[in-house]
Structures are given as structure tokens and as C-alpha cells.
Design an enzyme around this catalytic site. Structure first.
Site, PDB file in Angstrom:
ATOM      1  N   CYS A  84     -45.184   2.185  -1.266  1.00  0.00           N
ATOM      2  CA  CYS A  84     -45.485   3.616  -1.226  1.00  0.00           C
ATOM      3  C   CYS A  84     -44.909   4.251   0.043  1.00  0.00           C
ATOM      4  O   CYS A  84     -45.135   3.750   1.148  1.00  0.00           O
ATOM      5  CB  CYS A  84     -47.001   3.822  -1.272  1.00  0.00           C
ATOM      6  SG  CYS A  84     -47.499   5.551  -1.157  1.00  0.00           S
ATOM      7  N   CYS A  90     -51.516   7.600   4.449  1.00  0.00           N
ATOM      8  CA  CYS A  90     -52.505   7.988   3.438  1.00  0.00           C
ATOM      9  C   CYS A  90     -53.893   7.404   3.677  1.00  0.00           C
ATOM     10  O   CYS A  90     -54.887   8.111   3.629  1.00  0.00           O
ATOM     11  CB  CYS A  90     -51.974   7.589   2.063  1.00  0.00           C
ATOM     12  SG  CYS A  90     -53.203   7.533   0.769  1.00  0.00           S
ATOM     13  N   CYS A  93     -54.774   2.893   0.568  1.00  0.00           N
ATOM     14  CA  CYS A  93     -54.569   1.436   0.485  1.00  0.00           C
ATOM     15  C   CYS A  93     -54.537   0.857   1.897  1.00  0.00           C
ATOM     16  O   CYS A  93     -54.162   1.546   2.844  1.00  0.00           O
ATOM     17  CB  CYS A  93     -53.245   1.108  -0.201  1.00  0.00           C
ATOM     18  SG  CYS A  93     -53.126   1.625  -1.921  1.00  0.00           S
ATOM     19  N   CYS A 171     -48.392   8.414  -6.893  1.00  0.00           N
ATOM     20  CA  CYS A 171     -49.110   7.294  -6.280  1.00  0.00           C
ATOM     21  C   CYS A 171     -48.890   6.041  -7.129  1.00  0.00           C
ATOM     22  O   CYS A 171     -49.190   6.042  -8.330  1.00  0.00           O
ATOM     23  CB  CYS A 171     -50.591   7.614  -6.182  1.00  0.00           C
ATOM     24  SG  CYS A 171     -51.583   6.238  -5.559  1.00  0.00           S
ATOM     25  N   GLN A 295     -65.761   2.517 -14.437  1.00  0.00           N
ATOM     26  CA  GLN A 295     -64.923   1.647 -13.619  1.00  0.00           C
ATOM     27  C   GLN A 295     -63.481   2.158 -13.590  1.00  0.00           C
ATOM     28  O   GLN A 295     -62.936   2.573 -14.609  1.00  0.00           O
ATOM     29  CB  GLN A 295     -64.963   0.219 -14.161  1.00  0.00           C
ATOM     30  CG  GLN A 295     -66.301  -0.486 -13.972  1.00  0.00           C
ATOM     31  CD  GLN A 295     -66.508  -0.999 -12.543  1.00  0.00           C
ATOM     32  OE1 GLN A 295     -65.673  -0.806 -11.669  1.00  0.00           O
ATOM     33  NE2 GLN A 295     -67.622  -1.655 -12.311  1.00  0.00           N
ATOM     34  N   TYR A 324     -79.478  -1.791 -12.294  1.00  0.00           N
ATOM     35  CA  TYR A 324     -78.739  -0.608 -11.820  1.00  0.00           C
ATOM     36  C   TYR A 324     -77.751  -0.243 -12.926  1.00  0.00           C
ATOM     37  O   TYR A 324     -76.546  -0.379 -12.769  1.00  0.00           O
ATOM     38  CB  TYR A 324     -77.943  -0.917 -10.547  1.00  0.00           C
ATOM     39  CG  TYR A 324     -78.745  -1.199  -9.298  1.00  0.00           C
ATOM     40  CD1 TYR A 324     -79.026  -0.179  -8.385  1.00  0.00           C
ATOM     41  CD2 TYR A 324     -79.176  -2.484  -8.996  1.00  0.00           C
ATOM     42  CE1 TYR A 324     -79.727  -0.439  -7.218  1.00  0.00           C
ATOM     43  CE2 TYR A 324     -79.877  -2.754  -7.828  1.00  0.00           C
ATOM     44  CZ  TYR A 324     -80.152  -1.734  -6.948  1.00  0.00           C
ATOM     45  OH  TYR A 324     -80.844  -1.998  -5.789  1.00  0.00           O
ATOM     46  N   GLU A 345     -82.224   3.029 -14.366  1.00  0.00           N
ATOM     47  CA  GLU A 345     -81.365   3.851 -13.511  1.00  0.00           C
ATOM     48  C   GLU A 345     -82.172   5.038 -12.991  1.00  0.00           C
ATOM     49  O   GLU A 345     -82.986   5.601 -13.732  1.00  0.00           O
ATOM     50  CB  GLU A 345     -80.155   4.341 -14.326  1.00  0.00           C
ATOM     51  CG  GLU A 345     -79.228   5.307 -13.620  1.00  0.00           C
ATOM     52  CD  GLU A 345     -78.653   4.722 -12.348  1.00  0.00           C
ATOM     53  OE1 GLU A 345     -78.855   5.364 -11.296  1.00  0.00           O
ATOM     54  OE2 GLU A 345     -78.009   3.658 -12.394  1.00  0.00           O
ATOM     55  N   ASP A 393     -76.007  -4.569 -10.243  1.00  0.00           N
ATOM     56  CA  ASP A 393     -74.703  -4.133  -9.747  1.00  0.00           C
ATOM     57  C   ASP A 393     -74.970  -2.972  -8.800  1.00  0.00           C
ATOM     58  O   ASP A 393     -74.752  -1.806  -9.128  1.00  0.00           O
ATOM     59  CB  ASP A 393     -73.799  -3.706 -10.917  1.00  0.00           C
ATOM     60  CG  ASP A 393     -72.389  -3.348 -10.453  1.00  0.00           C
ATOM     61  OD1 ASP A 393     -72.090  -3.511  -9.255  1.00  0.00           O
ATOM     62  OD2 ASP A 393     -71.590  -2.906 -11.290  1.00  0.00           O
ATOM     63  N   CYS A 420     -69.795  -5.272  -4.815  1.00  0.00           N
ATOM     64  CA  CYS A 420     -68.528  -4.759  -4.290  1.00  0.00           C
ATOM     65  C   CYS A 420     -68.451  -4.943  -2.779  1.00  0.00           C
ATOM     66  O   CYS A 420     -67.533  -4.441  -2.135  1.00  0.00           O
ATOM     67  CB  CYS A 420     -68.350  -3.285  -4.651  1.00  0.00           C
ATOM     68  SG  CYS A 420     -69.652  -2.213  -4.013  1.00  0.00           S
TER      69      CYS A 420
END
EC number: 2.1.1.190
Length: 468
Positions: A84, A90, A93, A171, A295, A324, A345, A393, A420
Site C-alpha cells: 500500500c 495510514c 495496517c 485500499c 464479521q 455474548y 445480549e 465471544d 480477539c
């Protein structure tokens, strides 16, 4: 008269402006290289494992320091030229300067390092990371801020630690259609002279453009986030967008008048087309309203959810609780193999979406509840409805202690943790190891070229472990 910066000597303490020679050992959770000076970690953005760099210290804290590369004395074989053109500015990333094979190994090391720091496990049952065959064009949604530069409308992200907007064109990690949608919106706003928002002056109208595409359905959703109720020249804007984007399915306006880093406000208006777009994962169908979470990497999501299904080990007789559940993605993925699935939730709109998604997919054994899992779980257990499998999650901060306590009291035979954030995953699992055995951890590369890594962990109640 300027004084020449002195290179660090072995006996000197670190301070800002010092230059030191540093061997980089590993990649940190934010993508920076980490080396050690007198046992103190030094974080150096852009440095790679195995490299020897001359670094200038920019920040010193009691337990760590930060530096920037002055010169690479020994270059890693993992280093590559970023694809990129705005990668260095940016901030979207963090690892494009590293080969993809190197990125995958670094992410495995991140997970391994987190468990070494936060648990007393002598050996981690870590599976090889699931990467992508083609780690580009994978994101199904773009969210770019609007701004002006030299009289032209620009769309981009803010550079790291600043409010300088970096203009982003095509991108390389975005789906090509989201790039086209962003480009069309930019051209239409400019042609119609619709004012974009100035964050400093708090003037203008259009703050953010959000573009989402259904990988399976091809449907396209465009959302203009505005700082005012009125969007000038709305009819002309719709006509321009429809002309430039023949596949466009939905145009919405979201109103966010607050001074906040949050993208969306509370009110959304459908300007043209469908209120929501359709998408599917495997046999599960989803209706995605403008603010619905989904996602961002659908092809890797299938790998992630299949790992969840494997960890759940369903035979058709189990009661499964997804603590969750969001819009029901994991719950609905597991439902065909379970007796019953219950999703919990705290956001009412997400629960409404989950119920619609279940109906759309023809799934009748899934129930969804608004509330907190740490409160609902004990109520169900007290009624004799003890779950066989619990799936979580959670957000990056991990599971709330009250929920972990509720899980330890509910004692499901199997516990599946989707995370995550390797650090909070390891911390939470450390609390569960008194009752559970960690069978395996499966990393999944959901976001190539970034420092993020997702994990699925399978835990079995210790008194059940011998039966498997």
C-alpha cells in the site's frame, strides 16, 4: 549550538533522545518490534524480529520504553516492501512490511507469549494458525472519515496519534466494491458541493462514509453519517450514487451530532432502497441493518466458526448458551447440531436482529434474550436448566469477573472461548483452570497485515475430561 546526540553506553540509563543498539526479539500486540535493554522492554514501531536496529528513545516509563528506528544495522529476511502506498501514514495496517508467513508466525508467538505471562501453564496446546491463501481484499466494510484538502473532498483514516486525515484510494485489504463505493461517494459529494464536516471548526455536514458489501449476495449498503439532521441535495445525491453504482441496494443517513469518537449516532433514516442488506455464512442467512455488527472477513469467519463447532462437540442433545450473542452469528451456526441454543445480549436491537436472522434461516431451536449472562445463567441453573456448553465471544476487555464466576458455578461440560485479545484470553483462562482443562487453542488470522489475532479455545470440565 546543537549538541550531538550521544549513543547509549552500557552503563547509562535510558532517557529521551538517547540512541541505543537493539536486537529485536518479537512482535508486540500493536505490531511494534520489541527488544530489551537491561531487561527493560523497548517498543520500536516498524522493527522486525531478528533485526538489529539503531533506535532513538522517544518515551521512557518505569517498566518500558519506546523508540524509533534511526538505522537498520541488520535486516530481517521477513522484511518486505509494503504493497500500500500510504501504509506508513495510514495506521490501518501494522504489518505490511513483514512477509505473510512471518506475520502468521508472529501471531502464534503473540498468543504463546500471552499465556506465558498470565498463566502458569508449562505447555500450551497451541494449534497452527489458520491463515488465508490470498490475504488481500478481505474486508466487507469500510468506514472512512470525510475531509477537505486543497479544495477537494478526501476520504480516509486519521494518522496514528493525530487528527491528520490520510486520504485513502484503493485500499488493498478492502473488497474492491467497497473501494468503488467510497470513490463514488467522494465524487458525488464534490460534484454537488455538499459540505463535509470540519472536526476542528465543527462545521459542515457529512462526517463519515460507511460502505458494506455482501460477499455472498453482492448487495451493497452505503451509509452517510451526518452532523446535522438535514442532508443537502438529497434527491440529487441519491441519483448520482445510483448512476455511479448500478449494484447499490441501500442508501441510509445516520445522524451523529455529538462530539465523540463513535462513528454512529442513534438515529438512522433509509434514504433509498432496502432498510437492510442480505448476507449469508454457510446455510445461515443474515439481515444487516446499517448499524448491525457482522464479521469483517467472511471467508475466515467460516474457519473461525467451524473451530467453535468442533470445540462445542455437539451431538444434538445439548443445551448451548451463547453469552455474548450479538446478532446471533455463532448461536445460529451451532443451532443445527444442538437440541437448543440460547443467546444472551445486552443490546435490544441486536437481539431483535438475531431473532429475525433465525427466522430468515429457518432455525426454530434458537432463543434470544436481552440481559446480562451473569444474571440469567444462575436463574436458568436454579430452574434445573444447566447448559452443556457455554460459548463466549466478548469484547477486547475479556469476560467480566461476574460472568466467569457464573460460568464456574454453572459448570458446563464444555466451555468455548472466542477471543480477539490474547492477553485478556490468557488472564480469563487462568481463572478457569481450577475447574477446567484447556484442550487446545486455535488461532485464526481474521485480519492479515494487522497485529490482530483471533483465537478459539476449548476447555473441558476436569471431571469430564477423562470421559473424552
Amino acid at each position: 549550538m546543537k549538541t550531538k546526540k550521544r549513543k547509549q553506553t552500557d552503563g547509562a540509563e535510558l532517557d529521551v533522545g538517547r540512541e541505543i543498539l537493539l536486537t529485536i526479539k518479537r512482535i508486540g500486540i500493536n505490531g511494534e518490534g520489541i527488544g530489551y535493554y537491561k531487561k527493560k522492554a523497548v517498543f520500536v514501531p516498524g522493527a522486525l524480529p531478528g533485526e538489529v536496529v539503531e533506535a532513538s528513545i522517544t518515551k521512557v516509563q518505569s517498566s518500558y520504553a519506546e523508540g524509533k528506528i534511526k538505522k537498520i544495522k541488520q535486516t530481517s529476511e521477513l522484511r518486505q516492501t509494503p504493497f500500500c502506498p500510504v501504509y506508513d501514514e495510514c495506521g490501518g495496517c501494522q504489518l505490511q512490511h513483514m512477509t505473510y508467513e512471518g506475520q502468521l508466525k508472529a501471531k502464534e508467538d503473540m498468543v504463546r507469549g500471552a499465556f506465558e505471562r498470565y498463566t502458569e501453564m508449562k505447555e500450551l496446546p497451541l494449534r497452527p494458525i489458520l491463515g488465508m491463501d490470498e490475504p488481500w481484499n478481505y474486508r466487507n466494510k469500510a468506514q472512512l472519515q470525510a475531509g477537505m484538502r486543497d479544495g477537494k473532498v478526501i476520504m480516509g483514516l486519521y494518522a496514528a496519534d493525530s487528527h491528520r486525515l490520510v486520504d485513502i484510494g484503493d485500499c488493498p485489504i478492502q473488497h474492491p466494491e467497497t473501494n468503488r463505493m467510497i470513490s463514488a461517494a467522494r465524487e458525488a459529494l464534490e460534484k454537488l458541493n455538499i459540505p463535509v464536516y470540519n472536526e476542528r471548526k465543527r462545521t459542515g455536514v457529512v462526517r463519515t462514509i460507511v460502505a458494506r458489501v455482501g460477499f455472498e449476495t453482492g448487495e451493497q449498503q452505503l451509509i452517510l453519517v451526518t452532523a446535522e439532521d438535514k442532508l443537502p441535495r438529497t434527491k440529487e445525491l441519491i441519483a448520482e450514487l445510483r448512476m455511479r453504482l448500478p449494484r447499490l441496494t441501500s442508501i441510509s443517513q445516520n445522524i451523529n451530532k455529538r462530539k465523540t469518537p463513535l462513528i454512529f449516532g442513534d438515529k438512522t433514516i433509509t434514504l433509498w432502497g432496502k432498510e437492510a442488506i442480505d448476507e449469508s455464512l454457510g446455510n445461515v442467512k443474515f439481515s444487516l441493518s446499517p448499524r448491525a455488527f457482522f464479521q469483517l472477513n467472511p471467508s475466515q469467519t467460516v474457519k473461525l466458526y467451524n473451530a467453535v463447532k468442533e470445540a462445542a462437540g455437539l451431538t444434538g442433545s445439548e443445551l448451548v448458551v451463547d453469552a455474548y450473542c450479538g446478532v446471533g452469528t455463532i448461536a445460529l451456526w451451532l443451532a443445527p447440531d444442538a437440541r437448543k441454543v440460547r443467546g444472551i445480549e445486552v443490546i435490544p436491537e441486536a437481539v431483535a436482529d438475531a431473532k429475525r436472522n433465525a427466522e430468515k434461516s429457518g432455525i426454530t431451536n434458537a432463543e434470544f434474550y436481552v440481559g446480562q449472562a451473569e444474571k440469567l445463567l444462575p436463574q436458568w441453573v436454579k430452574r434445573g436448566e444447566r447448559p452443556d456448553v457455554i460459548v463466549v465471544d466478548p469484547p477486547r476487555v475479556g469476560c467480566d469477573k461476574a460472568l466467569l464466576d457464573a460460568i464456574l458455578k454453572a459448570k458446563p461440560k464444555r466451555f468455548v472461548y472466542v477471543s480477539c485479545n490474547p492477553s485478556t484470553l490468557a488472564k480469563n483462562i487462568a481463572d478457569l483452570l481450577k475447574e477446567y482443562k484447556l484442550e487446545w487453542v486455535q488461532p485464526v488470522d481474521m485480519f492479515p497485515h494487522t497485529a490482530h489475532v483471533e483465537c478459539v479455545s476449548k476447555l473441558i470440565l476436569k471431571k469430564e475430561a477423562g470421559k473424552n
